[in-house]
Design an enzyme around this catalytic site. Structure first.
Site, PDB file in Angstrom:
ATOM      1  N   THR A  69       0.857  -1.190   0.000  1.00 57.96           N
ATOM      2  CA  THR A  69       0.000   0.000   0.000  1.00 57.96           C
ATOM      3  C   THR A  69       0.883   1.226   0.000  1.00 57.96           C
ATOM      4  OG1 THR A  69      -1.834  -0.997   1.155  1.00 57.96           O
ATOM      5  CG2 THR A  69      -1.607   1.365   1.415  1.00 57.96           C
TER       6      THR A  69
ATOM      7  N   ARG B  11     -15.196  -5.711   1.978  1.00 59.03           N
ATOM      8  CA  ARG B  11     -14.329  -5.272   3.087  1.00 59.03           C
ATOM      9  C   ARG B  11     -13.627  -3.956   2.724  1.00 59.03           C
ATOM     10  NH1 ARG B  11      -8.608  -3.961   3.748  1.00 59.03           N
ATOM     11  NH2 ARG B  11      -8.113  -4.304   5.933  1.00 59.03           N
ATOM     12  N   VAL B  12     -13.623  -3.042   3.649  1.00 60.37           N
ATOM     13  CA  VAL B  12     -12.911  -1.775   3.469  1.00 60.37           C
ATOM     14  C   VAL B  12     -11.922  -1.629   4.614  1.00 60.37           C
ATOM     15  CG1 VAL B  12     -13.164   0.740   3.414  1.00 60.37           C
ATOM     16  CG2 VAL B  12     -14.872  -0.698   2.293  1.00 60.37           C
ATOM     17  N   GLY B  13     -10.702  -1.258   4.282  1.00 60.34           N
ATOM     18  CA  GLY B  13      -9.682  -1.097   5.315  1.00 60.34           C
ATOM     19  C   GLY B  13      -9.556   0.347   5.762  1.00 60.34           C
TER      20      GLY B  13
ATOM     21  N   GLY C 245      -0.556  -1.458   6.649  1.00 66.34           N
ATOM     22  CA  GLY C 245      -0.675  -2.619   7.522  1.00 66.34           C
ATOM     23  C   GLY C 245      -2.118  -3.043   7.685  1.00 66.34           C
TER      24      GLY C 245
ATOM     25  N   GLY D 196      -5.504  -2.815   8.242  1.00 68.39           N
ATOM     26  CA  GLY D 196      -6.368  -1.645   8.323  1.00 68.39           C
ATOM     27  C   GLY D 196      -7.333  -1.663   9.485  1.00 68.39           C
TER      28      GLY D 196
HETATM   29  N1  ASP Z   1      -3.828  -0.874   5.053  1.00 73.42           N
HETATM   30  C1  ASP Z   1      -4.261  -1.699   3.955  1.00 73.42           C
HETATM   31  C2  ASP Z   1      -5.605  -2.268   4.255  1.00 73.42           C
HETATM   32  O1  ASP Z   1      -5.838  -2.678   5.375  1.00 73.42           O
HETATM   33  C3  ASP Z   1      -3.331  -2.818   3.621  1.00 73.42           C
HETATM   34  C4  ASP Z   1      -1.859  -2.545   3.599  1.00 73.42           C
HETATM   35  O2  ASP Z   1      -1.398  -1.483   3.944  1.00 73.42           O
HETATM   36  O3  ASP Z   1      -1.131  -3.438   3.203  1.00 73.42           O
HETATM   37  O4  ASP Z   1      -6.403  -2.373   3.352  1.00 73.42           O
END
Ligand code: ASP
Length: 329
Positions: A188, A216-218, A240, A242
């Site tokens: 990300t 799903r939404v992060g 990371g 979310g």
């Molecule tokens: N933060 C993102 C999410 O949870 C994933 C990531 O940063 O790798 O969708």
């Protein structure tokens, strides 16, 4: 420290007329009303190792572009890269095989735009910017976001590549979903920039967790969680798991801690501590990382686990900085 005094100190430190030791330590200086902002050093930082993205953002700043243009065009580099499998084109799909993108952007005035679960559009960040600039809303989701993108001139693109399709077919054999992030496998991109006027903007874009539940939404498209900018103070972006960032409104927290006088590094550390110190926190099994930038151009990065990194472009040179982390022995 009083808020007014902190802001004054912040403005002072980007003048280039304050000693470098003050800038380095982020210690408050004595404010002199007669001093004016003379020269500001543009700066770009992003999560992970994306030197092409920070170079692009830097090029935009060098050509007189503002921080908002810089972060948008910077992260677009990763959105268009089919080999980056957690952003834009070539992002890994959800459990139903659909690539759904989350992105948000925020400018110096605190205006923001966001898209969630957007399909078939490569540059989710640009759609988020159009939501900010051309609609009365902050966030558009799913079909509505896609419809708005077409109406705004974006073209339909299949985001699933041969490679991600193959991986998905393989995954379906077991459909073994582990909501544990492989700590070396995030891509990300979250980016923060400070331009020649000392203004700060930020952007964040992702395809989210691979094989997530449909819908799903992060954290990444949620203003205050995946990204927050306060042009008087600074900005923060997260990467990371979310779900854990959302629970602590991580990026807003980091900016508020900086407002209270913490350095970007201290603020990122405190925000990670909030996650790991929760009762029964499962932090050993997931990663969260923050990067932050304050008005003086001081940066910080911190994560739960090893291998989080930040790319920093100052003076036109990219530097990959390994982040400090909580689980250090
Ligand atoms: N933060 C993102 C999410 O949870 C994933 C990531 O940063 O790798 O969708």
């Amino acid at each position: 420290m009083q808020r007014r005094k902190f802001i004054k100190n912040s403005a002072l430190s980007i003048t280039g007329i304050v000693s470098s030791s003050i800038i380095a330590s982020n210690r408050p200086s004595t404010f002199d009303e007669n001093l004016t902002i003379k020269s500001i050093k543009p700066l770009v930082v992003c999560t992970w190792n994306f030197p092409n993205a920070t170079s692009k953002a830097r090029e935009v700043l060098n050509n007189g572009g503002n921080a908002l243009d810089a972060v948008e065009q910077g992260v677009m580099i990763e959105e268009a890269d089919p080999t980056n499998e957690t952003v834009g084109l070539g992002g890994r799909p959800d459990r139903d095989g659909n690539v759904t993108l989350d992105a948000c952007i925020m400018n110096k005035e605190g205006k923001c735009g966001s898209v969630v679960a957007l399909q078939n559009i490569v540059h989710a960040i640009s759609v988020a910017r159009k939501v900010m600039e051309n609609t009365p809303h902050v966030m558009l989701a799913g079909r509505g976001a896609e419809k708005f993108a077409y109406e705004s001139g974006f073209k339909k693109t299949n985001l699933l590549t041969e490679s991600t399709k193959k991986q998905y077919e393989e995954w379906k054999k077991t459909s073994n979903y582990k909501p544990i992030i492989n700590i070396e496998n995030h891509d990300t991109i979250g980016m923060l920039a400070i331009d020649i006027n000392g203004d700060i903007a930020g952007a964040c874009t992702t395809s989210g967790l691979a094989y997530k539940m449909a819908g799903r939404v992060g954290d990444s498209p949620i203003i205050g969680s995946g990204l927050f900018i306060d042009n008087e103070i600074g900005g923060c972006v997260a990467t990371g798991l979310g779900e854990e960032v959302v629970k602590t409104v991580g990026s807003f927290l980091v900016v508020e801690l900086m407002r209270q006088g913490k350095t970007p590094q201290e603020a990122c550390e405190e925000a990670i501590n909030r996650i790991v110190n929760k009762p029964n926190s499962d932090y050993k099994n997931f990663q969260v990382g923050y990067i932050a930038l304050n008005k003086q151009g001081v940066t910080g990065a911190y994560a739960i686990h090893q291998y989080f990194s930040m790319t920093k472009n100052q003076d036109g040179i990219n530097e990959s900085i390994q982040s400090d982390y909580f689980t250090k022995p």
